[in-house]
Write a protein that holds these residues in place. Structure first.
Motif, PDB file in Angstrom:
ATOM      1  N   ALA A 136      -3.652 -19.954 -78.996  1.00  0.00           N
ATOM      2  CA  ALA A 136      -3.646 -21.385 -79.348  1.00  0.00           C
ATOM      3  C   ALA A 136      -2.238 -21.947 -79.261  1.00  0.00           C
ATOM      4  CB  ALA A 136      -4.198 -21.560 -80.759  1.00  0.00           C
ATOM      5  N   HIS A 137      -1.255 -21.162 -79.695  1.00  0.00           N
ATOM      6  CA  HIS A 137       0.137 -21.604 -79.591  1.00  0.00           C
ATOM      7  C   HIS A 137       0.552 -21.754 -78.128  1.00  0.00           C
ATOM      8  CE1 HIS A 137       1.081 -19.891 -83.850  1.00  0.00           C
ATOM      9  NE2 HIS A 137       0.644 -21.132 -83.899  1.00  0.00           N
ATOM     10  N   SER A 138       0.035 -20.876 -77.282  1.00  0.00           N
ATOM     11  CA  SER A 138       0.429 -20.893 -75.869  1.00  0.00           C
ATOM     12  C   SER A 138      -0.077 -22.129 -75.136  1.00  0.00           C
ATOM     13  CB  SER A 138      -0.081 -19.633 -75.162  1.00  0.00           C
ATOM     14  OG  SER A 138      -1.502 -19.644 -75.094  1.00  0.00           O
ATOM     15  N   VAL A 139      -1.157 -22.744 -75.639  1.00  0.00           N
ATOM     16  CA  VAL A 139      -1.686 -23.955 -74.997  1.00  0.00           C
ATOM     17  C   VAL A 139      -1.205 -25.222 -75.691  1.00  0.00           C
ATOM     18  CG1 VAL A 139      -3.721 -22.777 -74.105  1.00  0.00           C
ATOM     19  CG2 VAL A 139      -3.821 -23.875 -76.350  1.00  0.00           C
ATOM     20  N   GLY A 140      -0.243 -25.059 -76.613  1.00  0.00           N
ATOM     21  CA  GLY A 140       0.388 -26.229 -77.217  1.00  0.00           C
ATOM     22  C   GLY A 140      -0.129 -26.652 -78.574  1.00  0.00           C
ATOM     23  N   LEU A 141      -1.042 -25.893 -79.158  1.00  0.00           N
ATOM     24  CA  LEU A 141      -1.543 -26.240 -80.479  1.00  0.00           C
ATOM     25  C   LEU A 141      -0.557 -25.792 -81.555  1.00  0.00           C
ATOM     26  CD1 LEU A 141      -5.342 -25.276 -80.290  1.00  0.00           C
ATOM     27  CD2 LEU A 141      -4.323 -27.548 -80.037  1.00  0.00           C
ATOM     28  N   THR A 142      -0.430 -26.594 -82.589  1.00  0.00           N
ATOM     29  CA  THR A 142       0.379 -26.189 -83.734  1.00  0.00           C
ATOM     30  C   THR A 142      -0.411 -25.170 -84.554  1.00  0.00           C
ATOM     31  OG1 THR A 142      -0.480 -27.926 -85.176  1.00  0.00           O
ATOM     32  CG2 THR A 142       1.448 -28.462 -83.822  1.00  0.00           C
ATOM     33  N   THR A 143       0.268 -24.535 -85.507  1.00  0.00           N
ATOM     34  CA  THR A 143      -0.422 -23.552 -86.361  1.00  0.00           C
ATOM     35  C   THR A 143      -1.543 -24.219 -87.144  1.00  0.00           C
ATOM     36  OG1 THR A 143       1.590 -22.229 -86.559  1.00  0.00           O
ATOM     37  CG2 THR A 143      -0.124 -21.866 -88.214  1.00  0.00           C
ATOM     38  N   ALA A 144      -1.277 -25.414 -87.673  1.00  0.00           N
ATOM     39  CA  ALA A 144      -2.296 -26.135 -88.445  1.00  0.00           C
ATOM     40  C   ALA A 144      -3.492 -26.467 -87.572  1.00  0.00           C
ATOM     41  CB  ALA A 144      -1.700 -27.404 -89.044  1.00  0.00           C
ATOM     42  N   GLN A 145      -3.254 -26.925 -86.354  1.00  0.00           N
ATOM     43  CA  GLN A 145      -4.352 -27.258 -85.436  1.00  0.00           C
ATOM     44  C   GLN A 145      -5.135 -26.008 -85.043  1.00  0.00           C
ATOM     45  OE1 GLN A 145      -1.985 -29.174 -82.391  1.00  0.00           O
ATOM     46  NE2 GLN A 145      -2.638 -31.233 -83.046  1.00  0.00           N
ATOM     47  N   ALA A 146      -4.418 -24.913 -84.837  1.00  0.00           N
ATOM     48  CA  ALA A 146      -5.081 -23.663 -84.458  1.00  0.00           C
ATOM     49  C   ALA A 146      -5.991 -23.165 -85.570  1.00  0.00           C
ATOM     50  CB  ALA A 146      -4.028 -22.597 -84.130  1.00  0.00           C
ATOM     51  N   TYR A 147      -5.511 -23.263 -86.796  1.00  0.00           N
ATOM     52  CA  TYR A 147      -6.345 -22.846 -87.921  1.00  0.00           C
ATOM     53  C   TYR A 147      -7.553 -23.760 -88.056  1.00  0.00           C
ATOM     54  CZ  TYR A 147      -3.835 -19.009 -90.102  1.00  0.00           C
ATOM     55  OH  TYR A 147      -3.308 -17.778 -90.375  1.00  0.00           O
ATOM     56  N   TRP A 148      -7.360 -25.052 -87.941  1.00  0.00           N
ATOM     57  CA  TRP A 148      -8.450 -26.014 -88.148  1.00  0.00           C
ATOM     58  C   TRP A 148      -9.523 -25.903 -87.061  1.00  0.00           C
ATOM     59  CZ3 TRP A 148     -10.381 -28.716 -91.910  1.00  0.00           C
ATOM     60  CH2 TRP A 148     -11.249 -29.772 -91.645  1.00  0.00           C
ATOM     61  N   ARG A 149      -9.100 -25.694 -85.828  1.00  0.00           N
ATOM     62  CA  ARG A 149     -10.045 -25.710 -84.704  1.00  0.00           C
ATOM     63  C   ARG A 149     -10.573 -24.331 -84.320  1.00  0.00           C
ATOM     64  NH1 ARG A 149      -7.293 -29.949 -80.357  1.00  0.00           N
ATOM     65  NH2 ARG A 149      -7.082 -31.732 -81.791  1.00  0.00           N
TER      66      ARG A 149
END
Length: 237
Positions: A136-149
Motif C-alpha cells: 500500500a505504501h508503494s502505491v502512494g497510500l499513507t499508513t492511515a489510508q492503508a489501514y482504513w482500506r
C-alpha cells in the motif's frame, strides 16, 4: 402450594423486559466508546510504543485477571472520590450522590470492554501480512489510508467472532449493574420479587430475557459474518 407462581412469572417477565433498553444502552454506548480506544491501545501494543505499551499491558492484565464485580466495586468507590475532588477544586455546586448510576455504568463497562477488545484487535490486526501494508505504501497510500482500506477490513473478518463473544459477555455483565442501583433487567426483576419473595420466578425471567437477548445478538453477528465472507469471496474472484 404451587412450586412456581405462574401468574407472577408472566407478569415479572414484562417487568424484566422493561429493563432491556437500559441494558442495551449501556452495551451500545460502552462499545462505541471502547472500540476506538481499544484500537489505539492495540496499535500501541503492535508498534511497542514506549510507556503506553507497558501501561496497556498492566491495564489489560488487571481487567482480565479480576472479576467484573470487583472492578465495579473498585471503580464505583473511587470515581465519586475523584469527582468530589474535582467539584471542590473547580467550585462546582453539585452533589456527587445525585449522579445517575447510568454514568458510572458507562465508565465501568467501557473500562472493562476496552481492555478485552484491545487483545481482540491486536490479534486480528496481526493476522494481516505486513507485506500488504508495504504494498500500500508503494502505491502512494499513507499508513492511515492503508489501514482504513486494506488492513482493517481484513482484520474485521477475523475479529468478528471474538467481537461477538465480547458483546455477549458485555450484555451479560450488565446484569451486575444492580450493584450500583442501575435500573436494568436484574434489578427490576429482583425488586418485583421482594414483595412476595418470588425469587425463583424472577431469576427464571432474568434467565429467559438474557437468553433471548444474547441469542439475537449472536444471530445478527452470524448474519453479518456471512455477509463479510461473501464480500471477501467476491473480491478474491
Amino acid at each position: 402450594m404451587d412450586f412456581i407462581n405462574i401468574a407472577f412469572l408472566i407478569n415479572t417477565f414484562w417487568v424484566a423486559v422493561s429493563g432491556v433498553p437500559i441494558a442495551l444502552l449501556v452495551t451500545i454506548v460502552s462499545l462505541i466508546l471502547a472500540i476506538p480506544l481499544a484500537f489505539l491501545l492495540a496499535m500501541s501494543r503492535i508498534y511497542e510504543v514506549p510507556i503506553i505499551n507497558r501501561l496497556t499491558k498492566i491495564y489489560v492484565s488487571f481487567v482480565r485477571g479480576t472479576p467484573v464485580i470487583i472492578q465495579i466495586f473498585v471503580l464505583y468507590s473511587s470515581i465519586p472520590l475523584i469527582l468530589a475532588g474535582l467539584f471542590e477544586k473547580y467550585n462546582i455546586n453539585y452533589s456527587i450522590y445525585d449522579v445517575n448510576p447510568l454514568w458510572y455504568a458507562l465508565i465501568i463497562f467501557t473500562f472493562n470492554t476496552a481492555a478485552v477488545l484491545t487483545e481482540v484487535f491486536r490479534s486480528a490486526l496481526q493476522t494481516v501480512p505486513k507485506g500488504q501494508l508495504e504494498a500500500a505504501h508503494s502505491v502512494g497510500l499513507t499508513t492511515a489510508q492503508a489501514y482504513w482500506r486494506i488492513v482493517i477490513p481484513q482484520s474485521l473478518v477475523v475479529a468478528l467472532p471474538n467481537l461477538c463473544t465480547a458483546t455477549i459477555n458485555l450484555i451479560k455483565a450488565t446484569s451486575l449493574g444492580y450493584a450500583i442501583s442501575l435500573q436494568e433487567i436484574t434489578l427490576k426483576a429482583k425488586v418485583a420479587a421482594n414483595v412476595g419473595y418470588n425469587y425463583l420466578e424472577a431469576y427464571i425471567d432474568i434467565f429467559i430475557v438474557y437468553l433471548i437477548l444474547c441469542m439475537t445478538v449472536e444471530y445478527l453477528f452470524k448474519r453479518y459474518e456471512r455477509y463479510l465472507s461473501r464480500y471477501k469471496m467476491n473480491l478474491q474472484s
